[in-house]
Structures are given as structure tokens and as C-alpha cells.
Design a protein around this motif. Sequence first.
Motif, PDB file in Angstrom:
ATOM      1  N   GLU A 147      -2.428   2.148  -4.230  1.00  0.00           N
ATOM      2  CA  GLU A 147      -2.078   3.112  -3.171  1.00  0.00           C
ATOM      3  C   GLU A 147      -3.000   4.329  -3.228  1.00  0.00           C
ATOM      4  O   GLU A 147      -2.565   5.478  -3.112  1.00  0.00           O
ATOM      5  N   MET A 148      -4.291   4.039  -3.433  1.00  0.00           N
ATOM      6  CA  MET A 148      -5.325   5.057  -3.427  1.00  0.00           C
ATOM      7  C   MET A 148      -6.258   4.793  -2.244  1.00  0.00           C
ATOM      8  O   MET A 148      -6.196   3.735  -1.602  1.00  0.00           O
ATOM      9  N   SER A 149      -7.118   5.768  -1.947  1.00  0.00           N
ATOM     10  CA  SER A 149      -8.057   5.599  -0.840  1.00  0.00           C
ATOM     11  C   SER A 149      -9.371   6.289  -1.173  1.00  0.00           C
ATOM     12  O   SER A 149      -9.436   7.174  -2.033  1.00  0.00           O
ATOM     13  N   CYS A 150     -10.415   5.864  -0.474  1.00  0.00           N
ATOM     14  CA  CYS A 150     -11.739   6.483  -0.580  1.00  0.00           C
ATOM     15  C   CYS A 150     -12.028   7.153   0.754  1.00  0.00           C
ATOM     16  O   CYS A 150     -12.185   6.477   1.771  1.00  0.00           O
ATOM     17  N   ASP A 192      -6.921  10.395  -3.720  1.00  0.00           N
ATOM     18  CA  ASP A 192      -8.066  10.528  -2.809  1.00  0.00           C
ATOM     19  C   ASP A 192      -9.359  10.530  -3.613  1.00  0.00           C
ATOM     20  O   ASP A 192      -9.574  11.397  -4.454  1.00  0.00           O
ATOM     21  N   MET A 193     -10.237   9.547  -3.358  1.00  0.00           N
ATOM     22  CA  MET A 193     -11.469   9.406  -4.121  1.00  0.00           C
ATOM     23  C   MET A 193     -12.697   9.617  -3.242  1.00  0.00           C
ATOM     24  O   MET A 193     -12.717   9.280  -2.065  1.00  0.00           O
ATOM     25  N   LEU A 213      -9.510   3.533 -12.657  1.00  0.00           N
ATOM     26  CA  LEU A 213      -8.672   3.877 -11.507  1.00  0.00           C
ATOM     27  C   LEU A 213      -7.226   4.112 -11.939  1.00  0.00           C
ATOM     28  O   LEU A 213      -6.553   5.017 -11.445  1.00  0.00           O
ATOM     29  N   ASP A 214      -6.741   3.289 -12.875  1.00  0.00           N
ATOM     30  CA  ASP A 214      -5.383   3.497 -13.398  1.00  0.00           C
ATOM     31  C   ASP A 214      -5.247   4.884 -14.024  1.00  0.00           C
ATOM     32  O   ASP A 214      -4.242   5.577 -13.817  1.00  0.00           O
ATOM     33  N   LYS A 215      -6.250   5.269 -14.804  1.00  0.00           N
ATOM     34  CA  LYS A 215      -6.216   6.578 -15.461  1.00  0.00           C
ATOM     35  C   LYS A 215      -6.159   7.707 -14.428  1.00  0.00           C
ATOM     36  O   LYS A 215      -5.372   8.657 -14.560  1.00  0.00           O
ATOM     37  N   ILE A 216      -6.983   7.604 -13.389  1.00  0.00           N
ATOM     38  CA  ILE A 216      -7.017   8.638 -12.357  1.00  0.00           C
ATOM     39  C   ILE A 216      -5.707   8.656 -11.583  1.00  0.00           C
ATOM     40  O   ILE A 216      -5.160   9.732 -11.272  1.00  0.00           O
ATOM     41  N   ARG A 217      -5.175   7.474 -11.290  1.00  0.00           N
ATOM     42  CA  ARG A 217      -3.901   7.395 -10.549  1.00  0.00           C
ATOM     43  C   ARG A 217      -2.776   8.005 -11.361  1.00  0.00           C
ATOM     44  O   ARG A 217      -1.872   8.652 -10.805  1.00  0.00           O
ATOM     45  N   GLN A 218      -2.800   7.806 -12.673  1.00  0.00           N
ATOM     46  CA  GLN A 218      -1.759   8.377 -13.529  1.00  0.00           C
ATOM     47  C   GLN A 218      -1.805   9.904 -13.546  1.00  0.00           C
ATOM     48  O   GLN A 218      -0.800  10.559 -13.849  1.00  0.00           O
ATOM     49  N   LEU A 219      -2.957  10.473 -13.206  1.00  0.00           N
ATOM     50  CA  LEU A 219      -3.077  11.930 -13.084  1.00  0.00           C
ATOM     51  C   LEU A 219      -2.510  12.436 -11.756  1.00  0.00           C
ATOM     52  O   LEU A 219      -2.471  13.642 -11.515  1.00  0.00           O
ATOM     53  N   GLY A 220      -2.113  11.507 -10.889  1.00  0.00           N
ATOM     54  CA  GLY A 220      -1.552  11.884  -9.597  1.00  0.00           C
ATOM     55  C   GLY A 220      -2.564  11.962  -8.479  1.00  0.00           C
ATOM     56  O   GLY A 220      -2.249  12.407  -7.373  1.00  0.00           O
ATOM     57  N   VAL A 221      -3.788  11.534  -8.747  1.00  0.00           N
ATOM     58  CA  VAL A 221      -4.865  11.619  -7.753  1.00  0.00           C
ATOM     59  C   VAL A 221      -4.912  10.316  -6.953  1.00  0.00           C
ATOM     60  O   VAL A 221      -4.947   9.223  -7.540  1.00  0.00           O
ATOM     61  N   ARG A 253     -12.344  -1.650  -2.550  1.00  0.00           N
ATOM     62  CA  ARG A 253     -11.268  -1.274  -1.623  1.00  0.00           C
ATOM     63  C   ARG A 253      -9.949  -1.933  -2.029  1.00  0.00           C
ATOM     64  O   ARG A 253      -8.884  -1.299  -1.991  1.00  0.00           O
ATOM     65  N   LYS A 254      -9.991  -3.198  -2.420  1.00  0.00           N
ATOM     66  CA  LYS A 254      -8.755  -3.865  -2.834  1.00  0.00           C
ATOM     67  C   LYS A 254      -8.154  -3.211  -4.077  1.00  0.00           C
ATOM     68  O   LYS A 254      -6.926  -3.040  -4.177  1.00  0.00           O
ATOM     69  N   LEU A 255      -9.021  -2.847  -5.031  1.00  0.00           N
ATOM     70  CA  LEU A 255      -8.521  -2.163  -6.226  1.00  0.00           C
ATOM     71  C   LEU A 255      -7.837  -0.852  -5.859  1.00  0.00           C
ATOM     72  O   LEU A 255      -6.818  -0.482  -6.451  1.00  0.00           O
ATOM     73  N   LEU A 256      -8.406  -0.146  -4.901  1.00  0.00           N
ATOM     74  CA  LEU A 256      -7.790   1.101  -4.434  1.00  0.00           C
ATOM     75  C   LEU A 256      -6.470   0.820  -3.726  1.00  0.00           C
ATOM     76  O   LEU A 256      -5.453   1.483  -3.993  1.00  0.00           O
ATOM     77  N   ASP A 257      -6.484  -0.150  -2.823  1.00  0.00           N
ATOM     78  CA  ASP A 257      -5.264  -0.481  -2.076  1.00  0.00           C
ATOM     79  C   ASP A 257      -4.135  -0.876  -3.022  1.00  0.00           C
ATOM     80  O   ASP A 257      -2.974  -0.489  -2.817  1.00  0.00           O
TER      81      ASP A 257
END
Length: 273
Positions: free
Chosen positions: A70-73, A48-49, A38-46, A63-67
Amino acid sequence: MVFVILACDSQTILSPNEIGMVSYTYRNEFANDVPSTLDKIRQLGVVDMEFSNLFGQSAQSLRKLLDDREMSCSSFGVSYDDLVNKTSEVAENANALGAKYVRVASIPHERGSFTLEEAQKAVADFNRVGKALKDKYGLMFIYHNHGFEFHPYGDGTLYDYIVNNTDPDYVSFELDILWAFFPGFDPVELLEKYGPRYKALHLKDLKKGIEGNLSGGTNKENDVALGTGQIDIPAILKAAKSAGVAHYYIEDESDRVDEQVPQSIAYLKSLRT
């Protein structure tokens, strides 16, 4: 008198926060370490999952890992069997994740064939379960094409039959552009024909020189970075915008995601109206 013409910058077709990701793209990484992936994907600027697997997590812990990032599914993918036979569990997980959609990406069939009877059963199941998901759980069911649905039927295809015989109140669609192009159909035409039924897209590109068919399968290494293959991505995105599509998920099934996904994101950010 001197006239000065001011050039107005065009806008990108997709804003950065509209570029989403399918978990399947990073399935190998997620299987080993969910937080760091998730960190890797967030670093790409994404942010929305679309998850198609909980990767050993509970829906609440994911969900907590996403929250925390500041990501969401927005979409939760499940198997056809789970959709039909574990509807309550699927819905509870989707709601725990914060998803709006429950997605299925295939219909039981023999590889290389797809029959009217199989399509009819899917229509009945989709209408029934889609109604339950919406009425009981506030979720929308979406079906994701996988290529085999485009077998000829009547004046069109069995895909047309599925779209036309499912209830728009309870069944929507996710257009996988590769799995429309591969069997010989134009994603732009589908978006123009069924626009309001589409809520999401899978963004993929097909290696140049690869010929398609109705099998619903091709070598995963035929997935290439967006803009380097056969598919007219800008035309599709413009048609999708006109249709009101809300979610655009990158899916790359190849083993080159560390190279190709950043290329695909840069390409999407470069496209302007």
C-alpha cells in the motif's frame, strides 16, 4: 460567572501521509534487497516514494512491490542524459511506476562552474522534453536544484534564469532545501518568489558549523537529522504549504540513516502550526 477558555489543539504542519522518502536515502539497502528495504520504510509509516533507481527491478515489478505494501511512487528520478536521449523509455517506466513526475537533479557542467550557455541548453531541453512528457505521456517534468545553479547572473542567478525561461505548463521544480541553503540562499524566499512552480521538496538538514559554496558538493556526513542542523525547517514547511507544495521527501545521504531517519520523522511529526 465563570468563563472557561477551551484550548484548541494546533495541527501538525505535515500530516503523517505527507512524509515521503527518496530512495537514495536507502540506496545501499535497496541495492541488496528491495522488498525488505520497502518493508523497513513502510514500518516507519512512509508510503510516498521518489525513486531515482530501479535497483535491478523492472518498473512493473517494483510497482507490484509497492502495491503489495500500500505504497506508491509519485516521482521518478532519471539522469539528464536519459531524459534527453531515452525520453520514451523514461516515460514508460514512470507511468508503469504510477509516478506523476519525472525528475532530473543535475545539468551537465564542470564541477565548480556553471555557465549561461549550459543554462540555456538546459532550458531548451527542459521545455522540449517537458512538453513531450506532458502531451504524450501525461507526466510533469520537475528539475531539482543541486547548488551550482546559483552562480550570479544579471540581477539574480542562473537558477532564476532557468525558472524564468522555462514554460510553466511543461516544467516545474523540486526544491532541495539543503542545496538552496548551502550556496547561500533562503529556501523560504525561493518558495515565496516561485511558489506555484514548486511541486515537491527534498527535506535535508546541514550540520552546524559547515560553510557552503557554489560547488554543488559537500561531504555526505554533513547531512544530519532534521531539526538538528542549520536550516529553519518549520519556516520552510510553512512557506511550502502556502505555495501549494504537494510532496515532501526526506533525503539523508549519510551513513547514519538507521539512526537519523526515525529522528527526522519524529521531528516532522512534532511540528505544529
